[in-house]
Scaffold this motif. Structure first.
Motif, PDB file in Angstrom:
ATOM      1  N   VAL A   1       0.882  -1.178   0.000  1.00  0.00           N
ATOM      2  CA  VAL A   1       0.000   0.000   0.000  1.00  0.00           C
ATOM      3  C   VAL A   1       0.913   1.219   0.000  1.00  0.00           C
ATOM      4  O   VAL A   1       1.211   1.804   1.043  1.00  0.00           O
ATOM      5  N   ASN A   2       1.395   1.569  -1.177  1.00  0.00           N
ATOM      6  CA  ASN A   2       2.395   2.631  -1.302  1.00  0.00           C
ATOM      7  C   ASN A   2       2.081   3.535  -2.487  1.00  0.00           C
ATOM      8  O   ASN A   2       1.600   3.069  -3.527  1.00  0.00           O
ATOM      9  N   ASP A   3       2.373   4.826  -2.325  1.00  0.00           N
ATOM     10  CA  ASP A   3       2.252   5.797  -3.406  1.00  0.00           C
ATOM     11  C   ASP A   3       3.636   6.354  -3.722  1.00  0.00           C
ATOM     12  O   ASP A   3       4.405   6.668  -2.806  1.00  0.00           O
ATOM     13  N   ILE A   4       3.947   6.488  -5.003  1.00  0.00           N
ATOM     14  CA  ILE A   4       5.193   7.124  -5.431  1.00  0.00           C
ATOM     15  C   ILE A   4       4.908   8.617  -5.625  1.00  0.00           C
ATOM     16  O   ILE A   4       4.180   9.008  -6.541  1.00  0.00           O
ATOM     17  N   LEU A   5       5.469   9.431  -4.750  1.00  0.00           N
ATOM     18  CA  LEU A   5       5.202  10.867  -4.787  1.00  0.00           C
ATOM     19  C   LEU A   5       6.162  11.635  -5.680  1.00  0.00           C
ATOM     20  O   LEU A   5       5.818  12.704  -6.192  1.00  0.00           O
ATOM     21  N   ALA A   6       7.373  11.122  -5.858  1.00  0.00           N
ATOM     22  CA  ALA A   6       8.362  11.841  -6.667  1.00  0.00           C
ATOM     23  C   ALA A   6       9.435  10.875  -7.136  1.00  0.00           C
ATOM     24  O   ALA A   6       9.649   9.821  -6.525  1.00  0.00           O
ATOM     25  N   VAL A   7      10.110  11.254  -8.218  1.00  0.00           N
ATOM     26  CA  VAL A   7      11.226  10.473  -8.764  1.00  0.00           C
ATOM     27  C   VAL A   7      12.388  11.437  -9.019  1.00  0.00           C
ATOM     28  O   VAL A   7      12.187  12.534  -9.562  1.00  0.00           O
ATOM     29  N   GLU A   8      13.597  11.032  -8.653  1.00  0.00           N
ATOM     30  CA  GLU A   8      14.793  11.834  -8.888  1.00  0.00           C
ATOM     31  C   GLU A   8      15.898  10.960  -9.475  1.00  0.00           C
ATOM     32  O   GLU A   8      15.904   9.740  -9.271  1.00  0.00           O
ATOM     33  N   PHE A   9      16.819  11.576 -10.204  1.00  0.00           N
ATOM     34  CA  PHE A   9      17.995  10.864 -10.694  1.00  0.00           C
ATOM     35  C   PHE A   9      19.242  11.553 -10.154  1.00  0.00           C
ATOM     36  O   PHE A   9      19.246  12.746  -9.835  1.00  0.00           O
ATOM     37  N   TRP A  10      20.332  10.798 -10.056  1.00  0.00           N
ATOM     38  CA  TRP A  10      21.586  11.321  -9.524  1.00  0.00           C
ATOM     39  C   TRP A  10      22.406  11.923 -10.654  1.00  0.00           C
ATOM     40  O   TRP A  10      22.683  11.265 -11.655  1.00  0.00           O
ATOM     41  N   GLN A  11      22.766  13.207 -10.495  1.00  0.00           N
ATOM     42  CA  GLN A  11      23.624  13.865 -11.473  1.00  0.00           C
ATOM     43  C   GLN A  11      25.028  13.932 -10.900  1.00  0.00           C
ATOM     44  O   GLN A  11      25.313  14.704  -9.984  1.00  0.00           O
ATOM     45  N   GLU A  12      25.907  13.112 -11.444  1.00  0.00           N
ATOM     46  CA  GLU A  12      27.239  12.914 -10.873  1.00  0.00           C
ATOM     47  C   GLU A  12      28.081  14.182 -10.900  1.00  0.00           C
ATOM     48  O   GLU A  12      28.770  14.502  -9.921  1.00  0.00           O
ATOM     49  N   ASP A  13      28.068  14.934 -12.007  1.00  0.00           N
ATOM     50  CA  ASP A  13      28.936  16.101 -12.095  1.00  0.00           C
ATOM     51  C   ASP A  13      28.554  17.195 -11.101  1.00  0.00           C
ATOM     52  O   ASP A  13      29.400  17.964 -10.641  1.00  0.00           O
TER      53      ASP A  13
END
Length: 255
Positions: free
Chosen positions: A180-192
């Motif tokens: 019972v989970n909602d995905i509220l946001a998604v992020e990616f890692w910017q290495e530089d």
């Protein structure tokens, strides 16, 4: 009254109340209807191009076509896409006791409804025999509760949306969210930059970003559920040569 007698009385009260607590549930009263579909499954053209959640053909066949469009309060601007519900109609003697288990794959409401079912899901609420009579009502009173989603053999799964174009545009469609989970946001890692970059919720379960970094990408998801609010990370989630239409089973197990 002696202290021992007071404790005994409290114990008796607890024993009496426990069965009542166990029998209680969290069902919410509402209404439901259904939409027309030539094959009785979810309609990928309903309400929005490829559905308001962005599932497309996947939304027609998930949960064997027992799916539903949900109202704005359940859709949650797309965070409610993929949520699972048990819904029971309340028209004795036409309705069975268990009701139907549906997956929210679209947005839709009308005439006080929280659910607009595929025809197959709507008929599943009926007792054996009177399905056609239930269809004749059109709109029925129901009660519902959110229940855990269980996708055997899958962790959190995401797909590269067909509109993506490496390396200029990346859109990620979240397919399977267990529990019972909602995905509220998604992020990616910017290495530089050594920082997480927030993707835009384009619509429904689709999150996108113009000109993402090249190379392998790690993703993290802001999850709200029974464990509260938490970030969960999938390292090396997308390979450098990701392509539109590819599906990835992450290392994240939500329950």
């Amino acid at each position: 009254m002696k202290k021992s007698h007071v404790l005994l009385l409290l114990l008796v009260q607890v024993i009496v109340l426990l069965p009542l607590l166990c029998l209680s549930d969290d069902f919410v009263s509402s209404r439901a209807t259904y939409y027309g579909s030539p094959d009785c499954k979810g309609n990928s053209q309903y309400e929005f191009y490829l559905g308001a959640c962005g599932y497309g053909e996947f939304g027609r066949y998930i949960n064997d076509g027992e799916v539903s469009g949900v109202s704005s309060r359940l859709w949650k601007n797309g965070a409610g896409c993929g949520a699972c519900y048990q819904v029971r109609c309340k028209i004795p003697p036409h309705c069975n006791e268990e009701g139907v288990y549906v997956v929210a794959t679209d947005y839709g409401e009308g005439d006080g409804t929280d659910f607009i079912f595929s025809p197959k899901a709507y008929g599943r609420m009926a007792r054996a025999g009177p399905e056609f009579q239930l269809y004749s009502f059109g709109v029925v009173d129901v009660e519902y509760q959110r229940v855990p989603c269980r996708y055997g053999g899958y962790n959190l799964v995401y797909k590269i949306h067909e509109k993506s174009y490496n390396p200029h545009y990346l859109a990620v469609l979240i397919l399977y969210v267990g529990g019972v989970n909602d995905i509220l946001a998604v992020e990616f890692w910017q290495e530089d930059c050594k920082e997480w970059k927030r993707m835009r919720r384009a619509f429904g379960a689709v999150h996108d970003y113009q000109n993402p970094p090249r190379g392998t990408l790690s993703l993290r998801f802001l999850v709200y559920g029974s464990a509260g609010l938490n970030w969960v990370e999938s390292q090396n989630a997308l390979p450098a040569d990701w392509t539109a239409g590819a599906t990835y089973n992450s290392n994240i197990l939500l329950s």
